[in-house]
Design a protein around this motif. Sequence first.
Motif, PDB file in Angstrom:
ATOM      1  N   TRP A  66       0.910  -1.161   0.088  1.00 21.45           N
ATOM      2  CA  TRP A  66       0.071   0.008  -0.046  1.00 21.45           C
ATOM      3  C   TRP A  66       0.908   1.254  -0.128  1.00 21.45           C
ATOM      4  O   TRP A  66       1.936   1.389   0.779  1.00 21.45           O
ATOM      5  CB  TRP A  66      -1.038  -0.146   1.067  1.00 21.45           C
ATOM      6  CG  TRP A  66      -1.486   1.493   1.479  1.00 21.45           C
ATOM      7  CD1 TRP A  66      -1.014   2.632   1.956  1.00 21.45           C
ATOM      8  CD2 TRP A  66      -2.903   1.871   0.937  1.00 21.45           C
ATOM      9  NE1 TRP A  66      -1.963   3.406   1.945  1.00 21.45           N
ATOM     10  CE2 TRP A  66      -3.035   3.094   1.105  1.00 21.45           C
ATOM     11  CE3 TRP A  66      -3.855   1.066   0.190  1.00 21.45           C
ATOM     12  CZ2 TRP A  66      -4.204   3.687   0.803  1.00 21.45           C
ATOM     13  CZ3 TRP A  66      -5.071   1.687  -0.357  1.00 21.45           C
ATOM     14  CH2 TRP A  66      -5.176   3.002  -0.081  1.00 21.45           C
ATOM     15  N   HIS A  67       0.433   2.188  -0.975  1.00 19.69           N
ATOM     16  CA  HIS A  67       1.266   3.261  -0.901  1.00 19.69           C
ATOM     17  C   HIS A  67       0.288   4.386  -1.580  1.00 19.69           C
ATOM     18  O   HIS A  67      -0.082   4.185  -2.651  1.00 19.69           O
ATOM     19  CB  HIS A  67       2.671   3.269  -1.820  1.00 19.69           C
ATOM     20  CG  HIS A  67       3.680   4.584  -1.256  1.00 19.69           C
ATOM     21  ND1 HIS A  67       3.800   5.537  -2.183  1.00 19.69           N
ATOM     22  CD2 HIS A  67       4.588   4.536  -0.696  1.00 19.69           C
ATOM     23  CE1 HIS A  67       4.341   6.315  -1.563  1.00 19.69           C
ATOM     24  NE2 HIS A  67       5.091   5.711  -0.693  1.00 19.69           N
ATOM     25  N   CYS A  68       0.398   5.725  -0.981  1.00 22.04           N
ATOM     26  CA  CYS A  68      -0.425   6.715  -1.748  1.00 22.04           C
ATOM     27  C   CYS A  68       0.196   8.003  -1.447  1.00 22.04           C
ATOM     28  O   CYS A  68      -0.248   8.917  -0.415  1.00 22.04           O
ATOM     29  CB  CYS A  68      -1.947   6.816  -0.858  1.00 22.04           C
ATOM     30  SG  CYS A  68      -3.046   7.541  -1.765  1.00 22.04           S
ATOM     31  N   GLU A  69       1.235   8.420  -1.873  1.00 21.46           N
ATOM     32  CA  GLU A  69       1.888   9.462  -1.823  1.00 21.46           C
ATOM     33  C   GLU A  69       2.972   9.645  -2.903  1.00 21.46           C
ATOM     34  O   GLU A  69       3.282   8.689  -3.516  1.00 21.46           O
ATOM     35  CB  GLU A  69       3.061   9.233  -0.563  1.00 21.46           C
ATOM     36  CG  GLU A  69       4.032  10.225  -0.301  1.00 21.46           C
ATOM     37  CD  GLU A  69       4.951  10.001   1.058  1.00 21.46           C
ATOM     38  OE1 GLU A  69       4.719  10.745   1.970  1.00 21.46           O
ATOM     39  OE2 GLU A  69       5.642   9.139   0.880  1.00 21.46           O
ATOM     40  N   MET A  70       3.078  11.108  -3.389  1.00 24.49           N
ATOM     41  CA  MET A  70       3.804  11.338  -4.540  1.00 24.49           C
ATOM     42  C   MET A  70       5.287  11.238  -4.094  1.00 24.49           C
ATOM     43  O   MET A  70       6.272  12.338  -3.909  1.00 24.49           O
ATOM     44  CB  MET A  70       3.718  12.649  -4.989  1.00 24.49           C
ATOM     45  CG  MET A  70       2.185  12.634  -5.550  1.00 24.49           C
ATOM     46  SD  MET A  70       1.908  14.371  -6.132  1.00 24.49           S
ATOM     47  CE  MET A  70       0.180  14.070  -7.400  1.00 24.49           C
TER      48      MET A  70
ATOM     49  N   LYS B 253      -3.868  -1.380  -7.777  1.00 25.11           N
ATOM     50  CA  LYS B 253      -5.559  -1.558  -7.509  1.00 25.11           C
ATOM     51  C   LYS B 253      -5.726  -0.352  -6.633  1.00 25.11           C
ATOM     52  O   LYS B 253      -5.114  -0.009  -5.902  1.00 25.11           O
ATOM     53  CB  LYS B 253      -5.762  -3.014  -6.679  1.00 25.11           C
ATOM     54  CG  LYS B 253      -5.126  -4.045  -7.448  1.00 25.11           C
ATOM     55  CD  LYS B 253      -6.031  -4.419  -8.785  1.00 25.11           C
ATOM     56  CE  LYS B 253      -5.766  -5.797  -9.445  1.00 25.11           C
ATOM     57  NZ  LYS B 253      -6.318  -5.755 -11.043  1.00 25.11           N
ATOM     58  N   VAL B 254      -7.177   0.181  -6.993  1.00 22.70           N
ATOM     59  CA  VAL B 254      -7.388   1.413  -6.226  1.00 22.70           C
ATOM     60  C   VAL B 254      -8.445   0.964  -5.295  1.00 22.70           C
ATOM     61  O   VAL B 254      -9.492   0.256  -5.577  1.00 22.70           O
ATOM     62  CB  VAL B 254      -7.996   2.502  -7.288  1.00 22.70           C
ATOM     63  CG1 VAL B 254      -8.748   3.582  -6.476  1.00 22.70           C
ATOM     64  CG2 VAL B 254      -6.866   2.883  -8.088  1.00 22.70           C
TER      65      VAL B 254
ATOM     66  N   SER C 268      -6.374   6.378  -5.276  1.00 25.35           N
ATOM     67  CA  SER C 268      -7.386   7.076  -5.787  1.00 25.35           C
ATOM     68  C   SER C 268      -6.895   6.774  -7.344  1.00 25.35           C
ATOM     69  O   SER C 268      -5.733   6.308  -7.790  1.00 25.35           O
ATOM     70  CB  SER C 268      -7.234   8.646  -5.835  1.00 25.35           C
ATOM     71  OG  SER C 268      -5.953   9.102  -6.118  1.00 25.35           O
ATOM     72  N   LYS C 269      -7.656   7.135  -8.310  1.00 19.84           N
ATOM     73  CA  LYS C 269      -7.203   6.678  -9.642  1.00 19.84           C
ATOM     74  C   LYS C 269      -6.171   7.799 -10.461  1.00 19.84           C
ATOM     75  O   LYS C 269      -5.532   7.352 -10.966  1.00 19.84           O
ATOM     76  CB  LYS C 269      -8.579   7.285 -10.651  1.00 19.84           C
ATOM     77  CG  LYS C 269      -9.819   6.047 -10.465  1.00 19.84           C
ATOM     78  CD  LYS C 269     -10.931   6.268 -11.335  1.00 19.84           C
ATOM     79  CE  LYS C 269     -12.051   5.410 -11.071  1.00 19.84           C
ATOM     80  NZ  LYS C 269     -13.412   5.796 -11.770  1.00 19.84           N
ATOM     81  N   GLU C 270      -6.135   9.046  -9.550  1.00 18.16           N
ATOM     82  CA  GLU C 270      -5.219  10.028 -10.056  1.00 18.16           C
ATOM     83  C   GLU C 270      -3.880   9.553  -9.482  1.00 18.16           C
ATOM     84  O   GLU C 270      -2.644   9.640 -10.424  1.00 18.16           O
ATOM     85  CB  GLU C 270      -5.461  11.437  -9.425  1.00 18.16           C
ATOM     86  CG  GLU C 270      -6.663  11.922  -9.861  1.00 18.16           C
ATOM     87  CD  GLU C 270      -6.482  12.348 -11.457  1.00 18.16           C
ATOM     88  OE1 GLU C 270      -5.219  12.750 -11.576  1.00 18.16           O
ATOM     89  OE2 GLU C 270      -7.328  12.662 -12.104  1.00 18.16           O
ATOM     90  N   MET C 271      -3.855   8.655  -8.230  1.00 17.48           N
ATOM     91  CA  MET C 271      -2.522   8.079  -7.745  1.00 17.48           C
ATOM     92  C   MET C 271      -1.873   7.020  -8.712  1.00 17.48           C
ATOM     93  O   MET C 271      -0.950   6.780  -8.977  1.00 17.48           O
ATOM     94  CB  MET C 271      -2.631   7.962  -6.485  1.00 17.48           C
ATOM     95  CG  MET C 271      -2.878   9.062  -5.363  1.00 17.48           C
ATOM     96  SD  MET C 271      -1.462  10.166  -5.540  1.00 17.48           S
ATOM     97  CE  MET C 271      -0.108   9.130  -5.091  1.00 17.48           C
ATOM     98  N   LYS C 272      -2.987   6.229  -9.089  1.00 17.79           N
ATOM     99  CA  LYS C 272      -2.601   5.114 -10.045  1.00 17.79           C
ATOM    100  C   LYS C 272      -2.194   5.653 -11.184  1.00 17.79           C
ATOM    101  O   LYS C 272      -1.006   5.101 -11.829  1.00 17.79           O
ATOM    102  CB  LYS C 272      -4.187   4.453 -10.485  1.00 17.79           C
ATOM    103  CG  LYS C 272      -3.741   3.183 -11.338  1.00 17.79           C
ATOM    104  CD  LYS C 272      -5.255   2.503 -11.850  1.00 17.79           C
ATOM    105  CE  LYS C 272      -4.964   1.430 -12.477  1.00 17.79           C
ATOM    106  NZ  LYS C 272      -5.955   0.652 -13.058  1.00 17.79           N
ATOM    107  N   LYS C 273      -2.628   6.733 -12.072  1.00 14.29           N
ATOM    108  CA  LYS C 273      -1.648   7.327 -13.157  1.00 14.29           C
ATOM    109  C   LYS C 273      -0.579   8.006 -12.666  1.00 14.29           C
ATOM    110  O   LYS C 273       0.378   7.741 -13.516  1.00 14.29           O
ATOM    111  CB  LYS C 273      -2.733   8.645 -13.481  1.00 14.29           C
ATOM    112  CG  LYS C 273      -4.060   8.191 -14.123  1.00 14.29           C
ATOM    113  CD  LYS C 273      -4.873   9.487 -14.465  1.00 14.29           C
ATOM    114  CE  LYS C 273      -6.182   8.873 -15.300  1.00 14.29           C
ATOM    115  NZ  LYS C 273      -7.050  10.408 -15.251  1.00 14.29           N
TER     116      LYS C 273
END
Length: 337
Positions: A245-249, A306-307, A287-292
């Motif tokens: 799991w990762h959600c950070e730029m 996966k989102v 989020s979809k933006e983070m997937k991109k």
Amino acid sequence: KFIIKYKMDGVEILGWLPGHEDLAKVYCESACLVMPSFSEGGPRVTLEAMACETAVISTPVGIMKEVIRDGENCLQTGWSAAEIAEKMMFVLKEPDKTRAIAKAGQRSVKEFEYHKAIKFYAESYLNLHVARRRRVMKKLFYILPEYEKNTSTHFGYNVELLDEIAKETDVFLFIEKGERPEYSRIQKIYVGKFRFILFRILERFFVFGAARLCGYRDFYSHYAYLSASIAGLICRLSFGRLWFWHCEMRGEYETKGCNLCGLGDKITKDWPFRFVLRACNTLMTCSKEMKKYYASAFHVPQEKIKVLPNWVDTKKLMPRKRKPGNTVLFLHWLSPR
């Protein structure tokens, strides 16, 4: 020093707010929350403020790109000081319009409500594993960076999620640092005992390797780059699977250039992170933006990502008696901006 230098007499530094009660009190006493980040995965704090019917001023980062309807449920701002100040002045000068935006924001956040989302999240998580294995997953080894019972961080949400997953799965929870949570369904919990880096590495190899020998094939790491790297290596050598799991730029914060001062961060953060992106079987994000972003910045195949969205426990935050004044809750590091 910064406050004195710029003669910011009206600024109060609140420091760390340990629990949801403390957070809710501050949210409800604020005219608005300002989230001017350049990079975020969530941020969950904006959802919490919206749950308290507090107006939110946010840059379009992370999940906020999908949540914001500017002027309807939230106020979107750019990154310049002038734009942020303009939105803040709007809140203070237009209390009726701000109140309507805050009420709409509270309605918007209900789709992220914990009691609905956590069950959906657990079911989605299990279904992802079922789709891969064609049968129900029986064992899960979960790595969490830290846990404290009386804390307002999102790690507490993760433990509650695991308690839900443990209804159908044998969960082994590894906590890098902190205290042991008290949840009846999670039977196996190990809290890291060492702070010295070499001992920490050896400890992880021993615990993860022992878990793999005991039949734990699916490893899930919530951030925790070093632990995820070791888990990824063990999975590669033993036909296990790693979910990360990762959600950070993260690319925005990597150490640039070759200098000795940044070598520590490269060894413990930058290089392990990039290794994990390649070693993991599935990258989970919010989020979809983070997937991109991961596909573009790190060339991670989109089919590998996966989102699953964030959630927030609105019942811990509302309903509350609001007493907003002219206080603006500015959530960020102090800087000349």
